[in-house]
Write an enzyme that holds these catalytic residues in place. Structure first.
Site, PDB file in Angstrom:
ATOM      1  N   ASP A 108       0.822  -1.209   0.000  1.00 18.38           N
ATOM      2  CA  ASP A 108       0.000   0.000   0.000  1.00 18.38           C
ATOM      3  C   ASP A 108       0.855   1.257   0.000  1.00 18.38           C
ATOM      4  O   ASP A 108       0.444   2.305  -0.500  1.00 18.38           O
ATOM      5  CB  ASP A 108      -0.929  -0.002   1.218  1.00 18.38           C
ATOM      6  CG  ASP A 108      -1.874  -1.187   1.196  1.00 18.38           C
ATOM      7  OD1 ASP A 108      -2.592  -1.350   0.197  1.00 18.38           O
ATOM      8  OD2 ASP A 108      -1.877  -1.971   2.164  1.00 18.38           O
ATOM      9  N   LYS A 121       1.367  -2.771   4.511  1.00 25.16           N
ATOM     10  CA  LYS A 121       0.565  -3.733   3.778  1.00 25.16           C
ATOM     11  C   LYS A 121      -0.658  -4.093   4.616  1.00 25.16           C
ATOM     12  O   LYS A 121      -0.669  -3.874   5.813  1.00 25.16           O
ATOM     13  CB  LYS A 121       1.388  -5.003   3.466  1.00 25.16           C
ATOM     14  CG  LYS A 121       2.517  -4.748   2.477  1.00 25.16           C
ATOM     15  CD  LYS A 121       3.396  -5.959   2.255  1.00 25.16           C
ATOM     16  CE  LYS A 121       2.623  -7.210   1.974  1.00 25.16           C
ATOM     17  NZ  LYS A 121       1.726  -7.067   0.792  1.00 25.16           N
ATOM     18  N   GLU A 130       0.559 -12.836   4.446  1.00 26.55           N
ATOM     19  CA  GLU A 130       1.619 -12.219   3.654  1.00 26.55           C
ATOM     20  C   GLU A 130       2.917 -12.141   4.448  1.00 26.55           C
ATOM     21  O   GLU A 130       4.000 -12.402   3.906  1.00 26.55           O
ATOM     22  CB  GLU A 130       1.186 -10.819   3.215  1.00 26.55           C
ATOM     23  CG  GLU A 130       0.108 -10.813   2.135  1.00 26.55           C
ATOM     24  CD  GLU A 130      -0.419  -9.425   1.838  1.00 26.55           C
ATOM     25  OE1 GLU A 130      -0.874  -9.197   0.708  1.00 26.55           O
ATOM     26  OE2 GLU A 130      -0.400  -8.570   2.752  1.00 26.55           O
TER      27      GLU A 130
END
Length: 265
Positions: A108, A121, A130
């Site tokens: 992001d 993120k 992740e």
């Protein structure tokens, strides 16, 4: 350049630069840019649709065919799992491997001020898986469009740091984050259902904005203070009871690729 083209450019360059005959176990991240990562991987496995054997236009490397039948792809979310299956790739699971050769994932926001390539993120609420996949990977590569590049985290991504929490602990965590000096707090709500977003792991997500994490200011309260650096904020949030994982990826990425608006990456 459109954002779609930017994402494709970054994804293609990362795949062409880092995937070769030595990368057999590959982590697949989540998000809109990962669609193009899979797209390029499939192309690299089909000699008819790529310029294999010629020099990669993005580097001095010679592109080689990826033997996809010899590769296993480990997803970080329902989305990436479906992409792997739909494209006929070999599906692996996180708990099958103690080590992954490489993971390519989106972000992001990425701070490019130094080699740490710290990132936020979790905009897609997948940051727990992740991070697990990234931590067991020998190499962790970020791909994103040019709008995700920043000098300091919190400069462009102002929605807050995504924090996955145990559902019955969310009010406890909200109160604790407030005491840590969080500027803006939200329990992330779903758009097409009544109530909060539920992660792939059955948890809630809180978005906590602490301002720009430039390491130049103090956060906290009268009992304790700490510097607003990504590493310190990550540590303080992670210690809170009820927190499962934090969407701050500090010093984890080896490289980051951005499709720039001038057509370069």
């Amino acid at each position: 350049m459109s954002l779609t083209d930017s994402k494709r450019l970054a994804a293609y360059k990362a795949v062409d630069t880092h995937l070769n005959s030595e990368t057999k176990i590959i982590g697949i991240g989540s998000g809109s840019t990962i669609v193009f990562v899979i797209e390029r991987i499939v192309q690299r496995g089909n000699v008819k649709t790529t310029e294999l054997g010629k020099k990669n236009e993005n580097s001095d490397q010679v592109l080689e065919e990826l033997k996809l039948d010899q590769c296993v792809f480990v997803p970080t979310s329902f989305q990436s799992r479906q992409l792997i299956i739909e494209n006929g790739l070999n599906l692996g699971e996180i708990d099958q491997y103690q080590e992954i050769d490489i993971t390519i994932d989106g972000a992001d926001e990425v701070s490019c001020v130094d080699e740490n390539l710290n990132a936020i993120k979790g905009g897609g609420a997948c940051h727990l898986r992740e991070k697990v996949v990234a931590e067991i990977s020998k190499r962790f590569i970020i791909v994103a469009d040019y709008t995700k590049r920043s000098t300091v985290l919190g400069e462009k991504w102002t929605k807050g740091i995504p924090i996955e929490v145990i559902p019955f602990c969310y009010t406890l965590v909200l109160n604790a984050l407030n005491h840590l000096g969080c500027q803006n707090l939200n329990l992330r709500m779903a758009k097409n259902k009544a109530g909060p977003i539920i992660t792939d792991n059955g948890n809630f997500v809180i978005d906590a904005y602490f301002g720009k994490l430039d390491g130049q200011q103090s956060l906290g309260n009268d009992k304790f203070m700490f510097i607003n650096s990504p590493s310190e904020v990550l540590k303080r949030i992670k210690l809170l009871t009820g927190v499962v994982e934090v969407g701050l990826f500090v010093g984890m990425a080896e490289a980051a690729y951005f499709g720039e608006d001038d057509g370069h990456s």
